[in-house]
Each structure stands twice: as C-alpha cells, then as structure tokens.
Design an enzyme around this catalytic site. Structure first.
Site, PDB file in Angstrom:
ATOM      1  N   THR A  82       6.417  46.454  15.076  1.00 17.53           N
ATOM      2  CA  THR A  82       5.211  45.896  14.440  1.00 17.53           C
ATOM      3  C   THR A  82       5.637  44.763  13.492  1.00 17.53           C
ATOM      4  O   THR A  82       6.804  44.653  13.144  1.00 17.53           O
ATOM      5  CB  THR A  82       4.451  46.995  13.655  1.00 17.53           C
ATOM      6  OG1 THR A  82       5.294  47.484  12.614  1.00 17.53           O
ATOM      7  CG2 THR A  82       4.053  48.145  14.579  1.00 17.53           C
ATOM      8  N   VAL A  87      18.707  41.711  10.558  1.00 16.41           N
ATOM      9  CA  VAL A  87      19.612  40.781   9.865  1.00 16.41           C
ATOM     10  C   VAL A  87      20.270  39.863  10.885  1.00 16.41           C
ATOM     11  O   VAL A  87      21.121  40.286  11.659  1.00 16.41           O
ATOM     12  CB  VAL A  87      20.706  41.531   9.073  1.00 16.41           C
ATOM     13  CG1 VAL A  87      21.653  40.552   8.405  1.00 16.41           C
ATOM     14  CG2 VAL A  87      20.083  42.440   8.033  1.00 16.41           C
ATOM     15  N   GLY A 134       6.845  24.001  15.176  1.00 17.43           N
ATOM     16  CA  GLY A 134       6.790  25.460  15.254  1.00 17.43           C
ATOM     17  C   GLY A 134       8.030  26.142  14.693  1.00 17.43           C
ATOM     18  O   GLY A 134       8.216  27.349  14.836  1.00 17.43           O
ATOM     19  N   GLU A 188       6.621  28.097   9.521  1.00 12.51           N
ATOM     20  CA  GLU A 188       5.275  28.674   9.571  1.00 12.51           C
ATOM     21  C   GLU A 188       4.298  27.762   8.829  1.00 12.51           C
ATOM     22  O   GLU A 188       4.699  26.939   8.005  1.00 12.51           O
ATOM     23  CB  GLU A 188       5.284  30.044   8.849  1.00 12.51           C
ATOM     24  CG  GLU A 188       6.279  31.035   9.362  1.00 12.51           C
ATOM     25  CD  GLU A 188       5.835  31.721  10.641  1.00 12.51           C
ATOM     26  OE1 GLU A 188       4.611  31.802  10.868  1.00 12.51           O
ATOM     27  OE2 GLU A 188       6.703  32.155  11.415  1.00 12.51           O
ATOM     28  N   ASP A 197      12.560  35.641   2.763  1.00 12.78           N
ATOM     29  CA  ASP A 197      13.130  36.201   3.989  1.00 12.78           C
ATOM     30  C   ASP A 197      14.632  36.448   3.819  1.00 12.78           C
ATOM     31  O   ASP A 197      15.150  37.511   4.164  1.00 12.78           O
ATOM     32  CB  ASP A 197      12.870  35.226   5.151  1.00 12.78           C
ATOM     33  CG  ASP A 197      13.532  35.669   6.438  1.00 12.78           C
ATOM     34  OD1 ASP A 197      13.178  36.742   6.952  1.00 12.78           O
ATOM     35  OD2 ASP A 197      14.427  34.949   6.925  1.00 12.78           O
ATOM     36  N   LYS A 237      16.970  40.110   3.693  1.00 13.36           N
ATOM     37  CA  LYS A 237      18.203  40.393   4.426  1.00 13.36           C
ATOM     38  C   LYS A 237      19.348  40.729   3.462  1.00 13.36           C
ATOM     39  O   LYS A 237      20.197  41.577   3.767  1.00 13.36           O
ATOM     40  CB  LYS A 237      18.556  39.205   5.312  1.00 13.36           C
ATOM     41  CG  LYS A 237      17.557  39.072   6.470  1.00 13.36           C
ATOM     42  CD  LYS A 237      17.521  37.694   7.064  1.00 13.36           C
ATOM     43  CE  LYS A 237      16.463  37.608   8.166  1.00 13.36           C
ATOM     44  NZ  LYS A 237      16.232  36.232   8.611  1.00 13.36           N
ATOM     45  N   GLY A 259      13.953  34.099  17.530  1.00 10.47           N
ATOM     46  CA  GLY A 259      13.636  33.778  18.924  1.00 10.47           C
ATOM     47  C   GLY A 259      13.276  35.051  19.654  1.00 10.47           C
ATOM     48  O   GLY A 259      13.847  36.105  19.394  1.00 10.47           O
TER      49      GLY A 259
END
Lengths: 322, 322
Positions: A86, A142, A197, A200, A211, A215, A307
């Site tokens: 999710t 990570v 792209g 964001e 982000d 990590k 990716g």
C-alpha cells in the site's frame, strides 16, 4: 510458495507482471485492492489479471470479489507470505501498519515496500515477527532495487558497521546533478523535473529531505540497533542551494549531494560536498550507499532507488529469500 | 561451528586474527601449514597461536605437530567447514585443487580464497559439492572484500544477469589512475607501485590481465552457467598504453580502465574508455563491478579487491553463511 499481494498500485502490478513473465516458482493466491480482492487458492491466472486490469483498477476486473478485502484475506491465512504494497504514509503508517501487524500476529511472513510502517514502528514490528517466528523483510524501502539492508545482513556477515553515508533520493540527486552540469537554478530544474515525472507535483517530500530522513531512520534501527524516529533526524533539504554554490563546488572538483549520514551517534540528512571521484558521487537519478565496516573496510553500492520494476524486483528478492 | 584452516599465509593469519579479535562464534580446531599442523578438538587457543607465530612460520610454533598435515586433517573430518587458503596457482590449481576435492568428497563444506582451483575446475568442484550435499563457497576469489558472487546469489535473487563489466584488479587500476592524474608513463608508475608494494616484483600476472581473466572465468561460469576456461578469455593487458592516450581520454571526460566484460557470448579483458561520471569509474586500488540484470536494471558495487583483512573478511562471510 503461496503469496498474497495487498495493494495493487504500480509496485503491486510490477510484482505480478514479473512473477508472470519470469515464470517464478511462486503461486499468487490473492490480490487485494481497497475494498475488493481476487482470490484463487489454486493460484490466480496472472495473464488474465494483467490484461483485465491494464487500463482500469482492480475493482473493474471481472473476476474481482466485493466480499473479500485485505483484512479478510490476511485472516484466511491463505498464503505463506503476505506482500504489503500500500502507499507510503509516514504520518501514521496506515493502512500498512495495521496490515503488517495482523499478518505477523497471524504467524505469516511479511514483505513490504512501504516505508511508513517500517519507519514508525520498526522495533515493534521486528519484535512481533520474532515472537511469531516469522520473517519481516523490507529491502525495497531503502534504495529500491539497490541491495542495502540485505547486503549487510547477508553479504557482509560478521562485519560490524561503523557508519553509513548515502544518496538515497533520486529526485534530489537528479536536480542537483543538473544544477551542476547546467548552472541553472533550483526552481527551474525542479519545474522541468516535474514535467518529466521525476519530481512529484508536491515536491516537498523529496526536496525537503523527508524521504531521505525516513530511510536514515530505517538504517539507524537496522544497522545500529537504535530506536530512532523521524523527529530524531537532523534534516536540511536542498531548496536553498544556489547555482553559484554548486558551480563553485564543481570547479573545485566537488559535487553537491543530499547525503544521509548514519552512525551510532549520528542521524542526519544534509547537502554535502562530495569529491567527484569518490564512489558515492553518482549522478542523475542514481542512488548510492557507502558502508564503512570493520573487515571489508568500505563497500559502496550504486543502483536505481525507484521505478516500477526496480522496486518490484527488490520485493521479489525478499519473497524468494523466505 | 568447527572449522579447520588449510594454509597459514597472509589470508590465513587474517582469518584467525579476525575470529579471535571479533570473538566470532566459530571454533578453530585445526590450522595446517605445508607439512605440519596445530590441532585441538576443543578449539585452538588463538591468542597463543597469533602471538607464537608473529614473526615466524607455523612450523616454528611450539604447539605444532609434525605428524599431521592438511590431508590427514581433512580425512579426520574434524571440522564442519574446511577453509582452503593456499596460494593461487592458475596453472594446475595445486595444492588447493586436491585439498578441495578431498574436503568435498569427504562430505565437508569448503570455503576458499584461492582462484586457481575455482578457475580451472569450476564445474567439477560444483558438481562434487552438489553430489555430496555440501557447500562450496569462494566469494573472496572475485573482488576480495567486495560482494559479487553472493550479491547476485542472495541479494538479486530472481534476477537474470544479462552482462557484467568490472574493474577487478587493483594494481592495474592504481597504475592507470596515476597515469591519468599525473601524465606519467606506464614503466615509471609501475616501478613506484612496486616500491610501494602495490605491484608484485613480477608484475605480469596483473599488468598482462591474467588475474582479471581468472576472475572473468569465474564470473562466466557462475552467472552464465558456462564451461569457460582461461584460454577462452580474449585478453589484452595495459603494458602498451601510452600517457598520451590516457591524457587525451582524460581531457574528453573519460578514464582508461582495464575492464572485464562477461556475458553469454562475451569473455574479455581489455583497456576501455569509461566516462568519468559512470559508477564503474573508480580510482586507485578500488575494484568495481557493474551488473546488468532484468529486474534491478543495473547494480554497481565498489570495494577493496585485496588486502589481508578485506580478503579474510570475505572468507569469514562465507564461513558464517554456512
């Protein structure tokens, strides 16, 4: 091995496509969306699922059932491994946190690509997995496709980690690389990255270092047995970096990179000057992690941190290791 | 776990020192030299062994026995894992080849840092291990402390390797790096590297590409299930590279590197131009391997390919994985 996939977004589809295309020895018995699911205890026909959901969500798939959802499928204990995919939510970790807790408490293995629950409830979930004698793996959280957690756990067995430095956000690395090579400003490159792209629409999660900080927390807890949380990270993003600063660094043989630094007493995300011939100095959307250990001295790993198939590949590697 | 070490040279001592210093949960029951050995089924006192052999060979150690040697200790089956660390010999693989065959045939696990037997008898030894249901591990033979073989086997599970390119010889990388940064000639830098102990007195094994070719053979057999041998490698060393060539490349954003290339139909060692911002472009004695796979796309790993503790660390990682 029977698996059940919870969350059929980009990564979920990637996992299903790879299992199908590579004919992996894995039987997908369940795939759940928000309020629906596909279930076949003999194994779902993945070809039909992939074709039937190509342009629409799982809820439009002819074979979908409304009477089952993720919680129901977890409680059915129909799979050896539940794969929780999710979307990441670093505020309360939901819905992934509740799903993973339920999976582990039921005595099933859990694999996730979802940073939220791992960042917020690392030690609780590890303990729960251990108490139930099941595995809880999250390599994809990570560095995406780049092995980091399993690299230390498996390949550098016996080594004691002294420190970790890394580029763990592809979007900011892409922006900083282009600022360096083109001499352009942050806002301009960000705009172009958004059009491509790579960034964001709301770029703050990346450019403010959130982000990367998430990590850093996972690395701190995993390699240094800490009980670190988001608020413990000293974070500085890249929004105030000027093209002049980047150019001056470049002329002197350095690149500016958003670096995650983790050690026993360090937990920081900040722009740093990295010598251009240092292994950590990778460009574009690449990620890199430099791990200092006592035996192998230093190991650096470089790869794609994001990716669809790259992340799905890390998830599959975790599944196959169980 | 009980282990027995065969070969007490630099790497053998490194392994013993690390096990002792790091208090690893490994009992060393035997250590063999050429015609002698130390044995204690309860576990050798490693502190005494390290002190007692500091400046002399194993044969001068007070506790050494003349009535046991490697073959005898292998046949005693006194250990779960035999660690074969005799010097590399890529002509006939001896004495390592006979030792490893005997270990595996006896139903014991084998770990080695010795390229000779792995290069010359890869498929035979793998089959022998498999027939006897034991492990045969040799991570240290490719890239020293840098995980390569186990990286693919463990961390990139499920990935299909498409191609491998790498810098797998630190000596030649050191020479080429200095030729690039200083504009000096091959012979001059080689001489200085010999004085520094980075190059051997007889440098041909490194500079003619033999060492890199041996690693190429192991990679070809391991990742592509080939039956490759030394004579199948298309090898060109670095002795004819001029400073002018290196400078011209440098000015255009490239470095000259001795590159190992391995694929399903490729097996080559040759100087190549590598873009300076490519992750593979690492300097000095560093090694790097770039692995192209189907899911993770590309993963590069960088580390130290040689050195007493670095190599010993790779051996220990193999031991602990059993």
């Amino acid at each position: 091995m029977k698996i059940c996939i919870i969350g059929y977004g980009t990564v979920g589809r990637g996992v299903v496509e790879l299992i199908h295309k590579k004919k992996l020895d894995v039987t997908v018995v369940g795939v759940c969306g928000r309020n629906c699911g596909v279930y076949d205890e003999e194994g779902i026909d993945l070809g039909s699922l992939i074709d039937g959901t190509k342009d629409v969500g799982l809820d439009k798939y002819p074979g979908v059932r409304r009477d089952i959802d993720a919680n129901k499928m977890i409680d059915m204990k129909c799979a050896d491994v539940y794969v929780e995919l999710t979307p990441t939510n670093v505020v309360d970790g939901e819905p992934g946190y509740s799903f993973i807790r339920r999976i582990l408490a039921n005595g099933c293995h859990a694999v996730t690509s979802n940073k939220g629950p791992v960042v917020l409830y690392y030690n609780e979930l590890r303990k729960l997995a251990s108490a139930n004698n099941v595995k809880f793996l999250y390599e994809a959280t990570v560095g995406g496709a780049m092995p980091v957690l399993n690299l230390v756990r498996e390949n550098l067995r016996g080594n004691r980690v002294a420190s970790v430095r890394g580029i763990l956000n592809g979007t900011t690395n892409y922006i900083l690389t282009r600022m360096g090579s083109e001499g352009a400003g942050f806002s301009q490159i960000l705009k172009e990255a958004q059009e491509l792209g790579i960034a964001e629409k709301d770029p703050s999660y990346d450019v403010d270092g959130v982000d990367a900080a998430a990590k850093a927390v996972i690395i701190a807890n995993e390699f240094f047995s800490r009980d670190a949380h988001m608020e413990d990270v000293d974070v500085c993003g890249i929004t105030r970096i000027t093209p002049e600063f980047v150019s001056l660094a470049w002329k002197n043989g350095f690149s500016v990179k958003l670096i995650v630094e983790v050690g026993r007493d360090v937990l920081r995300v900040a722009p740093r000057l990295i010598e251009r011939n240092h292994p950590l100095c990778v460009d574009g959307v690449l990620n890199a992690v430099n791990i200092t250990v006592d035996m192998a001295r230093e190991v650096t790993v470089v790869g794609y941190g994001a990716g669809k198939y790259e992340t799905a590949g890390a998830v599959i590697s975790d599944i196959l290791s169980i």
